[in-house]
Design a protein around this motif. Structure first.
Motif, PDB file in Angstrom:
ATOM      1  N   HIS A   3       0.810  -1.201   0.000  1.00  0.00           N
ATOM      2  CA  HIS A   3       0.000   0.000   0.000  1.00  0.00           C
ATOM      3  C   HIS A   3       0.849   1.258   0.000  1.00  0.00           C
ATOM      4  O   HIS A   3       0.377   2.328  -0.342  1.00  0.00           O
ATOM      5  CB  HIS A   3      -0.916  -0.009   1.214  1.00  0.00           C
ATOM      6  N   GLU A   6       0.653   2.807  -3.325  1.00  0.00           N
ATOM      7  CA  GLU A   6      -0.706   2.831  -3.840  1.00  0.00           C
ATOM      8  C   GLU A   6      -0.879   3.846  -4.957  1.00  0.00           C
ATOM      9  O   GLU A   6      -1.624   3.634  -5.893  1.00  0.00           O
ATOM     10  CB  GLU A   6      -1.677   3.189  -2.701  1.00  0.00           C
ATOM     11  N   ALA A 137      -6.239  -5.519   2.808  1.00  0.00           N
ATOM     12  CA  ALA A 137      -6.917  -4.302   3.263  1.00  0.00           C
ATOM     13  C   ALA A 137      -6.803  -4.155   4.775  1.00  0.00           C
ATOM     14  O   ALA A 137      -6.803  -3.033   5.306  1.00  0.00           O
ATOM     15  CB  ALA A 137      -8.386  -4.345   2.842  1.00  0.00           C
ATOM     16  N   SER A 193      -8.274  -4.754  -1.587  1.00  0.00           N
ATOM     17  CA  SER A 193      -6.849  -5.042  -1.669  1.00  0.00           C
ATOM     18  C   SER A 193      -6.683  -6.539  -1.471  1.00  0.00           C
ATOM     19  O   SER A 193      -6.601  -7.041  -0.350  1.00  0.00           O
ATOM     20  CB  SER A 193      -6.062  -4.269  -0.608  1.00  0.00           C
ATOM     21  N   THR A 195      -4.566  -9.996  -2.794  1.00  0.00           N
ATOM     22  CA  THR A 195      -3.372 -10.491  -3.477  1.00  0.00           C
ATOM     23  C   THR A 195      -3.436 -12.000  -3.638  1.00  0.00           C
ATOM     24  O   THR A 195      -3.877 -12.709  -2.737  1.00  0.00           O
ATOM     25  CB  THR A 195      -2.107 -10.108  -2.684  1.00  0.00           C
ATOM     26  N   PHE A 220      -6.572  -3.853  -6.590  1.00  0.00           N
ATOM     27  CA  PHE A 220      -6.437  -2.780  -5.615  1.00  0.00           C
ATOM     28  C   PHE A 220      -7.282  -1.586  -6.044  1.00  0.00           C
ATOM     29  O   PHE A 220      -7.342  -1.252  -7.229  1.00  0.00           O
ATOM     30  CB  PHE A 220      -4.970  -2.335  -5.507  1.00  0.00           C
TER      31      PHE A 220
END
Length: 289
Positions: A3, A6, A137, A193, A195, A220
């Motif tokens: 992040h 971001e 997140a 968010s 992955t 994201f």
């Protein structure tokens, strides 16, 4: 990608193929033309004779037997427990489903997998699961961030990294991606968010330390009609330095870089509601090598 990046995690779309029959991304559509005598004019298929049926059944039985034998033999010659998943266990290489005979994950610590095998395979599994947590997140939420850091990192790095994460994800940063001080999106919006590790590679390994690279893709952004930060995907590689401590693999430090990224396809993007619904309905995985 973490992040902290971001603002520039989105890469420029790659060139799209001009070939309408391109197989990139599985976009080629194939029509199968059935013979005209495959039905009797009423949509019904003719009854197969008993000899053909017996042959089909025989082939299926043989296939099932072959698969069963392969599964039974998959673990032979493979080590289990400590040292069982190192270089001798199929090198834990590029094969995505290569059996090793070692159970790499024993349990969970909260929502994060824990109890990894004390071998190279276990280190790869730990790195994959930790990469997912570090770019989730929840890492943006102060209430859950502390627990994540304490579960993932070696004890002597916890206080230092908690302070660094808090500094990186301060209110100024949260404001820029549309989140409040608790890391939550505004009403009607969903911050995404998520992955997914694509593969892992051991850079170095010993009984007490390991360096593992995790190739990842992810989604994201903020889903919602009024979002100014729409959800998009990214590809990145995270490198984690691990230590064996307290009977488990823990992270000492980590870094990341962009790519490798495939060529973008011309697949139509889903709308914000579909993305938000998918995040709510589809759960994550525990990743094991």
């Amino acid at each position: 990608m973490s992040h902290g990046d971001e603002r520039d995690y989105r890469s420029e779309p790659g060139p799209r193929t001009e070939d309408p029959y391109s197989t990139i991304g599985g976009t080629r559509q194939t029509r199968t033309r059935l013979p005209g005598d495959d039905n009797d004019g009423y949509g019904r298929r003719p009854v197969r004779n008993t000899r053909s049926l017996a042959m089909v059944v025989g082939v299926v039985v043989l296939l099932i037997a072959a698969i069963a034998l392969a599964n039974l033999g998959g673990g032979e010659g493979k080590g289990s427990g400590a040292g069982g998943g190192g270089k001798d266990s199929a090198t834990a290489g590029a094969g995505p489903t290569a059996a090793t005979g070692t159970k790499p994950v024993q349990g969970k610590n909260g929502t994060i997998a824990a109890g990894f095998a004390h071998d190279e395979q276990g280190a790869q599994s730990a790195a994959a699961n930790y990469a997912v947590a570090l770019v989730s997140a929840d890492i943006l939420k102060p209430d859950s961030r502390s627990a994540i850091v304490r579960q993932i990192f070696v004890a002597e790095r916890v206080d230092e990294l908690e302070a660094k994460f808090s500094q990186a994800y301060d209110q100024e940063f949260l404001d820029k991606i549309g989140l409040d001080s608790n890391g939550n999106a505004a009403a009607g919006l969903t911050y995404v968010s998520r992955t997914a590790p694509v593969g892992t590679k051991t850079v170095s390994y010993s009984e007490t330390t390991a360096t593992v690279e995790v190739w990842c893709t992810g989604v994201f952004g903020t889903a919602g009609v009024s979002s100014t930060n729409p959800v998009s995907n990214d590809w990145f590689t995270m490198t984690l330095q691990l230590q064996w401590t307290g009977g488990d693999w823990k992270v000492d430090s980590f870094s990341q870089k962009d790519g490798p990224a495939p060529v973008n396809t011309d697949r139509t993007a889903s709308n914000a509601d579909e993305i938000a619904k998918a995040v709510e309905e589809y759960g994550g995985f525990t990743y094991a090598r």
